[in-house]
Design a protein around this motif. Structure first.
Motif, mmCIF file in Angstrom:
data_model
loop_
_atom_site.group_PDB
_atom_site.id
_atom_site.type_symbol
_atom_site.label_atom_id
_atom_site.label_comp_id
_atom_site.label_asym_id
_atom_site.label_seq_id
_atom_site.Cartn_x
_atom_site.Cartn_y
_atom_site.Cartn_z
ATOM 1 N N SER A 1 18.118 -5.857 -4.319
ATOM 2 C CA SER A 1 18.589 -5.166 -5.530
ATOM 3 C C SER A 1 17.504 -4.315 -6.194
ATOM 4 O O SER A 1 17.588 -4.019 -7.383
ATOM 5 C CB SER A 1 19.132 -6.185 -6.538
ATOM 6 N N SER A 2 16.483 -3.948 -5.445
ATOM 7 C CA SER A 2 15.440 -3.053 -5.946
ATOM 8 C C SER A 2 15.315 -1.889 -4.969
ATOM 9 O O SER A 2 14.996 -2.089 -3.800
ATOM 10 C CB SER A 2 14.105 -3.815 -6.039
ATOM 11 N N HIS A 3 15.588 -0.669 -5.477
ATOM 12 C CA HIS A 3 15.493 0.502 -4.592
ATOM 13 C C HIS A 3 14.083 0.633 -4.003
ATOM 14 O O HIS A 3 13.910 0.978 -2.839
ATOM 15 C CB HIS A 3 15.849 1.780 -5.364
ATOM 16 N N HIS A 4 13.093 0.355 -4.843
ATOM 17 C CA HIS A 4 11.704 0.478 -4.372
ATOM 18 C C HIS A 4 11.436 -0.505 -3.237
ATOM 19 O O HIS A 4 10.742 -0.198 -2.279
ATOM 20 C CB HIS A 4 10.762 0.196 -5.562
ATOM 21 N N ASN A 5 12.027 -1.688 -3.346
ATOM 22 C CA ASN A 5 11.711 -2.755 -2.386
ATOM 23 C C ASN A 5 12.272 -2.506 -1.001
ATOM 24 O O ASN A 5 11.651 -2.886 -0.001
ATOM 25 C CB ASN A 5 12.260 -4.085 -2.929
ATOM 26 N N VAL A 6 13.440 -1.874 -0.918
ATOM 27 C CA VAL A 6 14.141 -1.812 0.375
ATOM 28 C C VAL A 6 13.698 -0.639 1.242
ATOM 29 O O VAL A 6 14.422 -0.199 2.133
ATOM 30 C CB VAL A 6 15.686 -1.781 0.202
ATOM 31 N N HIS A 7 12.503 -0.156 1.009
ATOM 32 C CA HIS A 7 12.028 0.995 1.786
ATOM 33 C C HIS A 7 10.558 0.786 2.151
ATOM 34 O O HIS A 7 9.696 0.767 1.273
ATOM 35 C CB HIS A 7 12.189 2.263 0.944
ATOM 36 N N LEU A 8 10.272 0.612 3.424
ATOM 37 C CA LEU A 8 8.873 0.585 3.895
ATOM 38 C C LEU A 8 8.523 2.029 4.208
ATOM 39 O O LEU A 8 8.858 2.543 5.267
ATOM 40 C CB LEU A 8 8.732 -0.299 5.141
ATOM 41 N N ASP A 9 7.882 2.694 3.248
ATOM 42 C CA ASP A 9 7.775 4.152 3.332
ATOM 43 C C ASP A 9 6.346 4.673 3.296
ATOM 44 O O ASP A 9 6.142 5.879 3.211
ATOM 45 C CB ASP A 9 8.594 4.790 2.202
ATOM 46 N N SER A 10 5.351 3.796 3.345
ATOM 47 C CA SER A 10 3.978 4.292 3.250
ATOM 48 C C SER A 10 3.191 4.002 4.521
ATOM 49 O O SER A 10 2.996 2.847 4.896
ATOM 50 C CB SER A 10 3.260 3.650 2.052
ATOM 51 N N GLU A 11 2.729 5.076 5.146
ATOM 52 C CA GLU A 11 1.869 4.923 6.320
ATOM 53 C C GLU A 11 0.571 4.206 5.974
ATOM 54 O O GLU A 11 0.102 3.363 6.734
ATOM 55 C CB GLU A 11 1.511 6.330 6.833
ATOM 56 N N THR B 1 11.019 -5.269 3.868
ATOM 57 C CA THR B 1 10.988 -4.919 2.441
ATOM 58 C C THR B 1 9.547 -5.024 1.943
ATOM 59 O O THR B 1 8.735 -5.760 2.519
ATOM 60 C CB THR B 1 11.852 -5.899 1.619
ATOM 61 N N LYS B 2 9.271 -4.310 0.857
ATOM 62 C CA LYS B 2 7.892 -4.271 0.354
ATOM 63 C C LYS B 2 7.392 -5.645 -0.115
ATOM 64 O O LYS B 2 6.220 -5.962 0.035
ATOM 65 C CB LYS B 2 7.796 -3.283 -0.815
ATOM 66 N N HIS B 3 8.292 -6.451 -0.695
ATOM 67 C CA HIS B 3 7.797 -7.689 -1.317
ATOM 68 C C HIS B 3 7.213 -8.670 -0.304
ATOM 69 O O HIS B 3 6.554 -9.628 -0.680
ATOM 70 C CB HIS B 3 8.902 -8.368 -2.148
ATOM 71 N N ARG B 4 7.431 -8.413 0.994
ATOM 72 C CA ARG B 4 6.872 -9.289 2.022
ATOM 73 C C ARG B 4 5.441 -8.885 2.391
ATOM 74 O O ARG B 4 4.775 -9.588 3.156
ATOM 75 C CB ARG B 4 7.748 -9.230 3.287
ATOM 76 N N LEU B 5 5.002 -7.732 1.902
ATOM 77 C CA LEU B 5 3.673 -7.213 2.250
ATOM 78 C C LEU B 5 2.619 -7.707 1.264
ATOM 79 O O LEU B 5 2.905 -7.905 0.081
ATOM 80 C CB LEU B 5 3.694 -5.678 2.229
ATOM 81 N N HIS B 6 1.385 -7.842 1.748
ATOM 82 C CA HIS B 6 0.287 -8.227 0.846
ATOM 83 C C HIS B 6 0.205 -7.297 -0.357
ATOM 84 O O HIS B 6 -0.022 -7.739 -1.476
ATOM 85 C CB HIS B 6 -1.050 -8.173 1.603
ATOM 86 N N ALA B 7 0.389 -6.001 -0.099
ATOM 87 C CA ALA B 7 0.233 -5.000 -1.171
ATOM 88 C C ALA B 7 1.185 -5.257 -2.331
ATOM 89 O O ALA B 7 0.951 -4.786 -3.440
ATOM 90 C CB ALA B 7 0.472 -3.602 -0.603
ATOM 91 N N TYR B 8 2.245 -5.996 -2.078
ATOM 92 C CA TYR B 8 3.238 -6.275 -3.127
ATOM 93 C C TYR B 8 3.403 -7.781 -3.344
ATOM 94 O O TYR B 8 4.479 -8.262 -3.706
ATOM 95 C CB TYR B 8 4.578 -5.614 -2.769
ATOM 96 N N GLY B 9 2.334 -8.526 -3.091
ATOM 97 C CA GLY B 9 2.360 -9.958 -3.385
ATOM 98 C C GLY B 9 2.996 -10.822 -2.316
ATOM 99 O O GLY B 9 3.332 -11.981 -2.563
ATOM 100 N N GLY B 10 3.166 -10.268 -1.119
ATOM 101 C CA GLY B 10 3.776 -11.046 -0.036
ATOM 102 C C GLY B 10 2.746 -11.635 0.916
ATOM 103 O O GLY B 10 1.543 -11.600 0.659
ATOM 104 N N LEU B 11 3.229 -12.170 2.018
ATOM 105 C CA LEU B 11 2.372 -12.899 2.961
ATOM 106 C C LEU B 11 1.931 -12.043 4.141
ATOM 107 O O LEU B 11 1.031 -12.441 4.885
ATOM 108 C CB LEU B 11 3.121 -14.142 3.470
ATOM 109 N N GLY B 12 2.569 -10.906 4.347
ATOM 110 C CA GLY B 12 2.095 -9.943 5.335
ATOM 111 C C GLY B 12 2.418 -10.297 6.781
ATOM 112 O O GLY B 12 2.987 -11.346 7.086
ATOM 113 N N TYR B 13 2.046 -9.362 7.671
ATOM 114 C CA TYR B 13 2.318 -9.503 9.105
ATOM 115 C C TYR B 13 1.444 -10.583 9.757
ATOM 116 O O TYR B 13 1.686 -10.969 10.893
ATOM 117 C CB TYR B 13 2.055 -8.178 9.832
ATOM 118 N N ASP B 14 0.400 -11.031 9.040
ATOM 119 C CA ASP B 14 -0.494 -12.037 9.616
ATOM 120 C C ASP B 14 -0.082 -13.458 9.240
ATOM 121 O O ASP B 14 -0.752 -14.414 9.626
ATOM 122 C CB ASP B 14 -1.938 -11.784 9.159
ATOM 123 N N HIS B 15 1.014 -13.610 8.500
ATOM 124 C CA HIS B 15 1.404 -14.940 8.002
ATOM 125 C C HIS B 15 1.541 -15.971 9.121
ATOM 126 O O HIS B 15 1.023 -17.097 9.010
ATOM 127 C CB HIS B 15 2.719 -14.818 7.232
#
Ligand SMILES: [Zn+2]
Length: 353
Positions: A65-75, A299-313
């Motif tokens: 429910s967050s437009h910002h969250n549902v887009h992995l848009d940054s290289e 989604t962005k919230h899963r990334l470290h940059a947005y407080g998530g655990l990232g691809y290395d989890h």
């Protein structure tokens, strides 16, 4: 005939050199199709906000429910996040972003070069809701031909070849054209030998019907992956029956530690502890050779940059816990090195760019 090379966005790589592989994680993806308004209308303003520390908890709970969250848009963000995966010992990411999910190979090529990670990209069509308008007019053969071109020649007039067919989207009950898209994917698998990865609907019957179609249409179930098993069914009899078909069972939602599952509020999302328990069960049953693990970051919230655990989890947090629970290092490697090498190696070396 199956050969032993995987097709990455930078060319063919001997499957033996794929190393630690995430079987299902999106590097860049437009997930705007996932967006739904917040369940409570008083929260509507949050849907348009950028993710901040202040709203991050809400976004993580209501991640569709967050437009910002549902887009992995940054290289740049993707590069920083994948560097952490590589630093943790990771080597390959299978990104099943395909038609309908905003697949764009050029940035993936740059990201692979920058990070040293192998990136394998998908082909075919995602869920019916993301199909192009002309999908109803397309014949199975024409869709299959398009997928074969992606695998054997290149995607969208580039020389970047897809390394898998998928994730092919299936809703349950089926949406119009999803069976057609799956049949085309199976035909392309039969022609190319590429791995077929299918996103099932959120019902235990969905993978059952998918497996039937793959089999009836002459596909190879031993080269087929059913994704998102963790949110689809945890019944052990069902799992045993599904494993008996020969398909790979992918537990690809590691790092989802919130039991509230917005796409299907009728079920509770399992925790990593429950995922580990079922992975250990596969070993007890001698069924570990067809198990794949990943995070399905989309989604962005899963990334470290947005407080998530990232691809290395998986590597940073889950593998140590699996070892603590009694798996040997070789057994862990079966899950994150050997099984992916088996399924993602299919091409011949002469297809190297
Ligand atoms: Zn999926």
């Amino acid at each position: 005939m199956k050969d032993g090379w995987a097709q990455t966005v930078l060319g063919a790589v001997d499957a033996a050199d794929l190393g630690i592989t995430l079987a299902h994680d999106h590097v860049l993806m437009d997930g705007s199709f996932m967006y739904v308004d917040p369940p409570d209308s008083v929260d509507q303003h949050l849907a348009d906000e950028q993710i901040t520390l202040d709203n991050r908890g809400w976004v993580a709970y209501h991640w569709t429910s967050s437009h910002h969250n549902v887009h992995l848009d940054s290289e740049d963000v993707a590069i920083a996040e994948l560097r952490r995966f590589v630093a943790a010992g990771g080597r390959t990411v299978v990104d099943p972003t395909n038609k309908g999910l905003g697949r764009d190979t050029e940035p993936l090529v740059r990201i692979a070069k920058e990070t040293g990670a192998h990136i394998i990209v998908g082909s075919g069509y995602y869920l019916g809701g993301t199909h192009p308008r002309d999908m109803s007019d397309r014949a199975v053969d024409s869709i299959a031909e398009e997928i074969v071109t992606d695998i054997q020649i290149g995607i969208s007039d580039t020389n970047v070849r897809a390394g898998l067919i998928g994730e092919i989207g299936c809703t349950y009950p089926w949406l119009p054209n999803e069976k057609k898209s799956l049949r085309a994917a199976v035909a392309a698998q039969a022609e190319t030998g590429a791995p077929l990865m299918v996103h099932p609907g959120r019902d235990p019957m969905s993978p059952v019907e998918i497996v039937e179609i793959v089999d009836q249409e002459g596909g190879d179930l031993n080269r087929t992956i059913i994704c998102h098993i963790d949110r689809t069914c945890t019944d052990r009899t069902w799992l045993r029956d599904m494993a008996a078909t020969g398909c790979y069972l992918e537990y690809d939602l590691f790092g989802n530690e919130s039991s509230w599952y917005p796409p299907n509020p009728g079920i509770d999302m399992p925790s990593d502890a429950e995922r580990m328990e079922v992975v250990l069960w596969h070993f007890e049953q001698g069924l570990e050779d067809k198990v794949l693990l990943s995070h399905d970051i989309a989604t962005k919230h899963r990334l470290h940059a947005y407080g998530g655990l990232g691809y290395d989890h998986l590597l940073t947090n889950v593998v140590p816990r699996l070892l603590q629970r009694g798996l040997s290092e070789a057994e862990v490697n079966t899950l994150i090195i050997d099984n992916p090498a088996q399924i993602f190696g299919f091409a011949s070396a002469d297809r190297s760019l």
